[in-house]
Design a protein around this motif. Structure first.
Motif, PDB file in Angstrom:
ATOM      1  N   GLN A 152     -73.211   7.602 -30.491  1.00  0.00           N
ATOM      2  CA  GLN A 152     -73.921   6.510 -31.150  1.00  0.00           C
ATOM      3  C   GLN A 152     -75.208   7.010 -31.793  1.00  0.00           C
ATOM      4  O   GLN A 152     -75.549   6.613 -32.916  1.00  0.00           O
ATOM      5  CB  GLN A 152     -74.219   5.401 -30.143  1.00  0.00           C
ATOM      6  N   ASP A 153     -75.921   7.904 -31.115  1.00  0.00           N
ATOM      7  CA  ASP A 153     -77.143   8.475 -31.683  1.00  0.00           C
ATOM      8  C   ASP A 153     -76.834   9.327 -32.911  1.00  0.00           C
ATOM      9  O   ASP A 153     -77.626   9.375 -33.858  1.00  0.00           O
ATOM     10  CB  ASP A 153     -77.881   9.316 -30.639  1.00  0.00           C
ATOM     11  N   GLY A 171     -74.346   8.778 -34.889  1.00  0.00           N
ATOM     12  CA  GLY A 171     -73.763   7.929 -35.919  1.00  0.00           C
ATOM     13  C   GLY A 171     -72.341   8.301 -36.252  1.00  0.00           C
ATOM     14  O   GLY A 171     -71.762   7.837 -37.241  1.00  0.00           O
ATOM     15  N   SER A 172     -71.722   9.129 -35.392  1.00  0.00           N
ATOM     16  CA  SER A 172     -70.329   9.539 -35.606  1.00  0.00           C
ATOM     17  C   SER A 172     -69.788  10.158 -34.327  1.00  0.00           C
ATOM     18  O   SER A 172     -70.541  10.565 -33.437  1.00  0.00           O
ATOM     19  CB  SER A 172     -70.217  10.559 -36.747  1.00  0.00           C
ATOM     20  N   GLU A 212     -64.784  -2.077 -30.290  1.00  0.00           N
ATOM     21  CA  GLU A 212     -66.229  -2.169 -30.095  1.00  0.00           C
ATOM     22  C   GLU A 212     -67.017  -1.205 -30.969  1.00  0.00           C
ATOM     23  O   GLU A 212     -68.120  -1.530 -31.428  1.00  0.00           O
ATOM     24  CB  GLU A 212     -66.582  -1.907 -28.626  1.00  0.00           C
ATOM     25  N   VAL A 213     -66.488   0.006 -31.191  1.00  0.00           N
ATOM     26  CA  VAL A 213     -67.295   1.057 -31.828  1.00  0.00           C
ATOM     27  C   VAL A 213     -66.902   1.358 -33.274  1.00  0.00           C
ATOM     28  O   VAL A 213     -67.494   2.223 -33.908  1.00  0.00           O
ATOM     29  CB  VAL A 213     -67.234   2.361 -31.000  1.00  0.00           C
ATOM     30  N   SER A 270     -67.474  -0.074 -36.002  1.00  0.00           N
ATOM     31  CA  SER A 270     -68.547  -0.258 -36.979  1.00  0.00           C
ATOM     32  C   SER A 270     -69.652   0.775 -36.842  1.00  0.00           C
ATOM     33  O   SER A 270     -70.597   0.795 -37.655  1.00  0.00           O
ATOM     34  CB  SER A 270     -69.142  -1.667 -36.841  1.00  0.00           C
ATOM     35  N   GLU A 271     -69.556   1.629 -35.829  1.00  0.00           N
ATOM     36  CA  GLU A 271     -70.604   2.626 -35.577  1.00  0.00           C
ATOM     37  C   GLU A 271     -70.201   4.030 -36.014  1.00  0.00           C
ATOM     38  O   GLU A 271     -70.879   5.002 -35.684  1.00  0.00           O
ATOM     39  CB  GLU A 271     -70.962   2.634 -34.092  1.00  0.00           C
ATOM     40  N   ILE A 328     -67.524   5.613 -35.060  1.00  0.00           N
ATOM     41  CA  ILE A 328     -66.860   6.311 -33.957  1.00  0.00           C
ATOM     42  C   ILE A 328     -65.386   5.930 -33.939  1.00  0.00           C
ATOM     43  O   ILE A 328     -65.035   4.749 -33.939  1.00  0.00           O
ATOM     44  CB  ILE A 328     -67.520   5.964 -32.608  1.00  0.00           C
TER      45      ILE A 328
END
Length: 265
Positions: free
Chosen positions: A131-132, A134-135, A173-174, A176-177, A179
């Motif tokens: 998450q930090d 961004g991928s 869940e992820v 959009s991040e 991932i």
């Protein structure tokens, strides 16, 4: 696609994890190899050198995924290796060979500790890193047993069904991040999974069964998985036996599939 990426593989000392390590090494990735057996990890690291990986391109990081106390330090070490974790391949796992009536609750709990809670704990530790960044990419080795229930695998099937559910939900869940989440659903692959499978009392099964012995070559399996990842598949079925056709039957003719597995020995 994988050149310069840092890929952490658990269960890397044998089977699908080992075979994937060689594929990723040949593709130019930096590898973090984890399992409980240090000697086997060192062997795999040396073999990665034959695929073009330099000694500094592979970090051997022993880890028991059921020991949550190890996970935070291991994640810090894996991230520190190259400053990031681009992919986590959750591949650690054990199987089962026993009827429900003969299986101790301690054995069921052991299956879930390794195949479910260990994977969740490590994923939760690595997720903030991705998450930090961004991928990132979470990859998990599930099983056809995560889709179909069969005899003498009540605990294993339950654990693999749980893994499929967890990672499918995580994908939502992820997404959009930046991932990605990929679930691998192998059928019968020629590995030592049956040898190390648990009997009802928790002891090792200790032999290779016919289905595994006649399964797909593990190197071929790894190549199929690599192609699936490269194509961006969210789910990668891999195998070449009748168990792969059963996935299709389950989807369209579930009652037929239930009758089929009831008749299996």
């Amino acid at each position: 696609m994988f050149k310069g990426k840092t890929i952490w593989i658990t269960g890397a000392s044998s089977g699908i994890g080992e075979a994937l390590a060689y594929e990723f090494a040949a593709a130019g990735a930096s590898l973090v190899l984890s399992a409980r057996r240090l000697e086997e990890l060192e062997r795999v690291k040396a073999a990665c050198g034959k695929q073009g990986a330099g000694a500094d391109d592979v970090l051997v990081l022993p880890l028991d995924v059921t020991d949550e106390a190890q996970i935070a330090a291991a994640t810090k070490a894996a991230q520190g290796f190259r400053g990031r974790i681009d992919m986590l391949v959750n591949n650690a796992g054990i199987s089962q060979r026993s009827l429900c009536v003969d299986t101790d609750m301690a054995t069921y709990r052991r299956l879930f500790e390794v195949d479910v809670f260990g994977q969740i704990a490590l994923t939760k530790a690595v997720l903030p890193v991705m998450q930090d960044q961004g991928s990132g990419h979470m990859v998990v080795t599930a099983s056809v047993a995560g889709k179909i229930g069969v005899r003498q695998r009540t605990g294993y099937c339950a654990a693999k069904h749980a893994m499929m559910g967890f990672f499918d939900a995580l994908r939502a869940e992820v997404a959009s991040e930046g991932i990605k989440v990929t679930t691998i659903t192998p059928g019968f692959i020629r590995t030592n999974i049956a040898t190390h499978a648990l009997k009802g009392d928790g002891s090792e099964f200790g032999k290779v069964d016919k289905n595994i012995a006649g399964g797909m070559d593990v190197g071929k399996c790894a190549k199929v998985i690599m192609r699936g990842i490269e194509k961006g598949k969210k789910e990668i079925p891999v195998g070449e036996g009748s168990e792969m056709k059963a996935l299709w039957v389950k989807r369209f003719f579930p009652n037929t599939l239930f009758k089929m597995v009831e008749k299996m020995g």
